[in-house]
Design a protein around this motif. Sequence first.
Motif: not given
Length: 402
Positions: A131-140, A142-154
């Motif tokens: 729903x928030x435009x992030x592929x579950x297989x790619x991001x499920x 991962x840990x927060x530190x591995x995301x950009x600020x915009x991705x963390x906000x999503x």
Amino acid sequence: MTDTTAHDIMIRLDGLSKRYPGQQRDAVASLDLDIRRGEIVVFVGPSGCGKTTTMKMINRIIEPSTGRILLDGEDVTEANPDQLRRRIGYVIQQIGLFPHLTIGENIATVPKLLGWKKDRIAARVDELLTTVGMDPEEYRDRYPKQLSGGQQQRIGVARALGADPEVLLMDEPFGAIDPITRDRLQNELLRLQAEMRKTIVFVTHDIDEAIKLGDRIVILQEGSRIAQYDTPERILTAPANDFVRSFIGRGASLKRLNLTRVADVPLREWPTVDIDTPPEAALEVLRGVPESALLVVDGAGRPVSWLLADDLRAPEGRPLSALGTPIDHTVEPRATLSDVLNELITARHSVSVVLDDTGVARGVIDFDQINETIREMRSVAVGEARAGLAEVGSGAAPQERE
């Protein structure tokens, strides 16, 4: 008060006040407010006006001193605050993801507390990531530190939606994000709201953000006193008092560009060629149109590059995919004309390509279309002003607002 029925009201604040120990004045003073079901209501005002305090009282992070909070008709002022918070999603500027948990585990926080089964939780996590435009297989995983600020906000938004709450509270959620990412997140929120129709209370200090996002805006003065509670259009065209006029500031006409979206404007067609078109054929197309460049699209209609005549006179044997310059500016139908204006200032050929949700080019928007919209706004404003003067001259009472 509004003319809505009780069913229309999701949140009612009845005489809500907060006075901190040792203080002589209320931080929030006897606030009465109805928030309609399925709307985004934005609280905006100067620092210290009590907007964040009011929001935190809604889910009892801060306990009110007096007054009542009704959620979907139920008085929750004395309810168990932990149970109440599980019914309300909450997104803050600092995001607050748990660094030791994966993205999937962060999103699953409230469903786990509610005792959902593992398969239901897993399905909900993947649904929200999509729903928030992030592929579950790619991001499920991962840990927060591995995301950009915009991705963390999503992910913060996804976590707040974990248990599918009817109400979402958002406290300056995009305030610490760079302007480009902030625009994208605002558009993403509007896209999600079009699908989910949650009741959202959004706090910001930025009147432009309030105008862009709000179905209704609450402009607060000191002590959370309501200066005006109205639609963005009415606040811009009929400010209730000098405080509202001062808070809006100059440039109200430009601010009204935040009320019009790309989807509301007829798009301009642009000469387009498929990426497999031979350069010689593309050059013939360009010679037959008034524009100085062609838009190259792939087989699905997604934009690839701009092509000038000089690009097409390059050495023979090079396909279109190796020619031209990449597309530099695109906008979505949910973007406002204010967003577009910012893009056009630096865009090649003074146009932005409009993409649908699948990335397919649907046309372009340019300065002429924005100028036409501004002219129409001015014409409407003049007509409204004349109608108001005529009404006053006739002695008729002004119409009561909703």
